[in-house]
Scaffold this active site. Structure first.
Site, PDB file in Angstrom:
ATOM      1  N   SER A 144       0.850  -1.059   0.067  1.00  0.00           N
ATOM      2  CA  SER A 144       0.133  -0.055  -0.134  1.00  0.00           C
ATOM      3  C   SER A 144       0.863   1.250  -0.009  1.00  0.00           C
ATOM      4  CB  SER A 144      -0.686  -0.086   1.259  1.00  0.00           C
ATOM      5  OG  SER A 144      -1.458   1.336   1.501  1.00  0.00           O
ATOM      6  N   TYR A 159      -1.666  -0.385  10.597  1.00  0.00           N
ATOM      7  CA  TYR A 159      -2.151  -0.930   8.846  1.00  0.00           C
ATOM      8  C   TYR A 159      -0.960  -0.343   8.051  1.00  0.00           C
ATOM      9  CZ  TYR A 159      -3.712  -1.286   4.340  1.00  0.00           C
ATOM     10  OH  TYR A 159      -3.823  -1.530   2.816  1.00  0.00           O
TER      11      TYR A 159
HETATM   12  P1  NAP Z   1     -11.402  -5.602   0.623  1.00  0.00           P
HETATM   13  O1  NAP Z   1     -12.360  -5.327  -0.616  1.00  0.00           O
HETATM   14  O2  NAP Z   1     -11.872  -5.525   1.758  1.00  0.00           O
HETATM   15  O3  NAP Z   1     -11.048  -7.381   0.262  1.00  0.00           O
HETATM   16  C1  NAP Z   1     -10.386  -8.269   1.098  1.00  0.00           C
HETATM   17  C2  NAP Z   1     -10.069  -9.520   0.574  1.00  0.00           C
HETATM   18  O4  NAP Z   1      -9.021 -10.284   1.237  1.00  0.00           O
HETATM   19  C3  NAP Z   1     -11.567 -10.316   0.576  1.00  0.00           C
HETATM   20  O5  NAP Z   1     -11.429 -11.136  -0.574  1.00  0.00           O
HETATM   21  C4  NAP Z   1     -11.285 -11.201   1.751  1.00  0.00           C
HETATM   22  O6  NAP Z   1     -11.816 -12.560   1.666  1.00  0.00           O
HETATM   23  C5  NAP Z   1      -9.861 -11.346   1.764  1.00  0.00           C
HETATM   24  N1  NAP Z   1      -9.433 -11.754   3.213  1.00  0.00           N
HETATM   25  C6  NAP Z   1      -9.559 -11.011   4.110  1.00  0.00           C
HETATM   26  N2  NAP Z   1      -8.897 -11.554   5.372  1.00  0.00           N
HETATM   27  C7  NAP Z   1      -8.255 -12.786   4.789  1.00  0.00           C
HETATM   28  C8  NAP Z   1      -7.746 -13.807   5.384  1.00  0.00           C
HETATM   29  N3  NAP Z   1      -7.645 -13.955   6.752  1.00  0.00           N
HETATM   30  N4  NAP Z   1      -7.416 -15.110   4.663  1.00  0.00           N
HETATM   31  C9  NAP Z   1      -7.847 -15.146   3.377  1.00  0.00           C
HETATM   32  N5  NAP Z   1      -8.353 -14.111   2.869  1.00  0.00           N
HETATM   33  C10 NAP Z   1      -8.704 -12.886   3.435  1.00  0.00           C
HETATM   34  O7  NAP Z   1     -10.085  -5.176   0.366  1.00  0.00           O
HETATM   35  P2  NAP Z   1      -9.254  -4.649  -0.948  1.00  0.00           P
HETATM   36  O8  NAP Z   1      -9.480  -3.102  -1.087  1.00  0.00           O
HETATM   37  O9  NAP Z   1      -9.812  -5.457  -2.197  1.00  0.00           O
HETATM   38  O10 NAP Z   1      -7.679  -5.230  -0.647  1.00  0.00           O
HETATM   39  C11 NAP Z   1      -6.826  -5.966  -1.186  1.00  0.00           C
HETATM   40  C12 NAP Z   1      -5.593  -5.705  -0.764  1.00  0.00           C
HETATM   41  O11 NAP Z   1      -5.165  -4.368  -1.293  1.00  0.00           O
HETATM   42  C13 NAP Z   1      -5.413  -5.835   0.909  1.00  0.00           C
HETATM   43  O12 NAP Z   1      -4.091  -6.355   1.139  1.00  0.00           O
HETATM   44  C14 NAP Z   1      -5.313  -4.265   1.107  1.00  0.00           C
HETATM   45  O13 NAP Z   1      -4.644  -4.021   2.106  1.00  0.00           O
HETATM   46  C15 NAP Z   1      -4.511  -3.825  -0.195  1.00  0.00           C
HETATM   47  N6  NAP Z   1      -4.873  -2.494  -0.499  1.00  0.00           N
HETATM   48  C16 NAP Z   1      -6.098  -1.746  -0.703  1.00  0.00           C
HETATM   49  C17 NAP Z   1      -6.128  -0.355  -1.004  1.00  0.00           C
HETATM   50  C18 NAP Z   1      -7.424   0.128  -1.568  1.00  0.00           C
HETATM   51  O14 NAP Z   1      -7.407   1.334  -1.819  1.00  0.00           O
HETATM   52  N7  NAP Z   1      -8.458  -0.705  -1.820  1.00  0.00           N
HETATM   53  C19 NAP Z   1      -4.930   0.299  -0.916  1.00  0.00           C
HETATM   54  C20 NAP Z   1      -3.851  -0.206  -0.714  1.00  0.00           C
HETATM   55  C21 NAP Z   1      -3.493  -1.571  -0.490  1.00  0.00           C
HETATM   56  P3  NAP Z   1     -13.418 -12.829   2.160  1.00  0.00           P
HETATM   57  O15 NAP Z   1     -14.275 -11.891   1.164  1.00  0.00           O
HETATM   58  O16 NAP Z   1     -13.452 -14.292   1.910  1.00  0.00           O
HETATM   59  O17 NAP Z   1     -13.334 -12.588   3.580  1.00  0.00           O
END
Ligand code: NAP
Length: 261
Positions: A144, A159
């Site tokens: 991130s 985080y």
């Molecule tokens: P999200 O919409 O909340 O989705 C999170 C995903 O991670 C879901 O598919 C969830 O699966 C899975 N997950 C959560 N806990 C888990 C666990 N213990 N074991 C296996 N799977 C798990 O988040 P996102 O925005 O797509 O984020 C994805 C990644 O990008 C993360 O690492 C986040 O920190 C990073 N990120 C996101 C952003 C942003 O702006 N969106 C920016 C920087 C970094 P379930 O649905 O089955 O629970």
């Protein structure tokens, strides 16, 4: 020369929703067979796998909490039994945790680390023996821009620190695995439209957040999951074998972060 994705098998953690979903679709579109990991949302993961299979691709849904090393090992074994040797690992599963020095408590931080950091280590350990034996692997960690430490969100410290750890480990693991034909890189997304960023905000609150962050980007908009999938596919491509230990910020050019990376 375009990459030849024949016989590529990808495991994408947290692959059913948000960024992971776009990454799964992008890798499948390139022709990779994809294992879609989920923790809670089995139905969504199964439906995505069925959608890819209906389009002529290869995909399965595989459940595991990435914080649980034994479950991750079993997931990798099942993926290889059904789809074949894993050649691409995308460590995308992650959680957010809003806390300040005032509200910090050990259980919340422990869970944050267990998913965001230990989960990444578990998945790499689960696939690395096979990758070493075949002298081939592409590992992409989702970090991130918070990891650079200069984000303004007050509740983002812990985080951000887990993602900084992901960045360090990306470079160190690249060093350990490079001689085995395995690349390790990270994509550091900026603010991208997913359930994580949308949170519990009302429509009006979300519009304001989106507009503010769009103004902070040189490109004038927030990210879409496909923007991140594009960078992941670049690192995951067979042709990217001489690119390793890199942290690529994909954030639309945040004007409040000039000089990052
Ligand atoms: P999200 O919409 O909340 O989705 C999170 C995903 O991670 C879901 O598919 C969830 O699966 C899975 N997950 C959560 N806990 C888990 C666990 N213990 N074991 C296996 N799977 C798990 O988040 P996102 O925005 O797509 O984020 C994805 C990644 O990008 C993360 O690492 C986040 O920190 C990073 N990120 C996101 C952003 C942003 O702006 N969106 C920016 C920087 C970094 P379930 O649905 O089955 O629970």
């Amino acid at each position: 020369m375009a990459s030849n994705w024949t016989n590529q098998v990808a495991l994408v953690t947290g692959g059913a929703r948000g960024l992971g979903r776009a990454i799964v679709k992008r890798l499948a579109a390139h022709g990779a067979a994809v294992a879609i990991n989920y923790a809670a949302n089995a139905t969504v993961a199964e439906a995505l796998a069925a959608e890819i299979r209906a389009g002529g691709g290869h995909a399965i849904a595989v459940g595991a909490d990435v914080a649980d090393a034994a479950a991750v090992n079993a997931m990798a074994a099942r993926t290889e039994a059904v789809l074949g040797p894993i050649s691409i690992l995308v460590n995308n599963a992650g959680i957010a945790w809003a806390a300040t020095l005032e509200t910090w408590e050990p259980a919340g931080f422990a869970r944050l680390r267990a998913v965001n950091v230990d989960g990444t280590i578990h998945a790499i350990r689960a696939v690395m023996a096979g990758m070493k034996a075949r002298r081939y692997g592409r590992i992409v960690n989702i970090s991130s821009i918070a990891a650079f430490g200069t984000t303004g969100f007050p509740g983002n410290h812990f985080y951000a620190s887990t993602k900084a750890e992901v960045n360090i480990l990306t470079r160190r693991f690249a060093l350990e695995l490079g001689g085995h034909g395995i690349t390790v890189n990270a994509v550091a997304p900026g603010f991208t439209r997913t359930d994580m960023t949308r949170g519990g905000n009302t429509e009006a609150e979300w519009k304001e957040i989106e507009a503010g962050l769009a103004r902070a980007a040189m490109t004038g908009r927030i990210g879409e999951p496909d923007d991140i999938a594009n960078a992941v596919a670049f690192f995951g491509a067979p042709d990217s074998g001489w690119i390793t230990a890199q942290i690529l910020a994909v954030d639309g050019g945040r004007t409040d972060y000039i000089g990052h990376g």
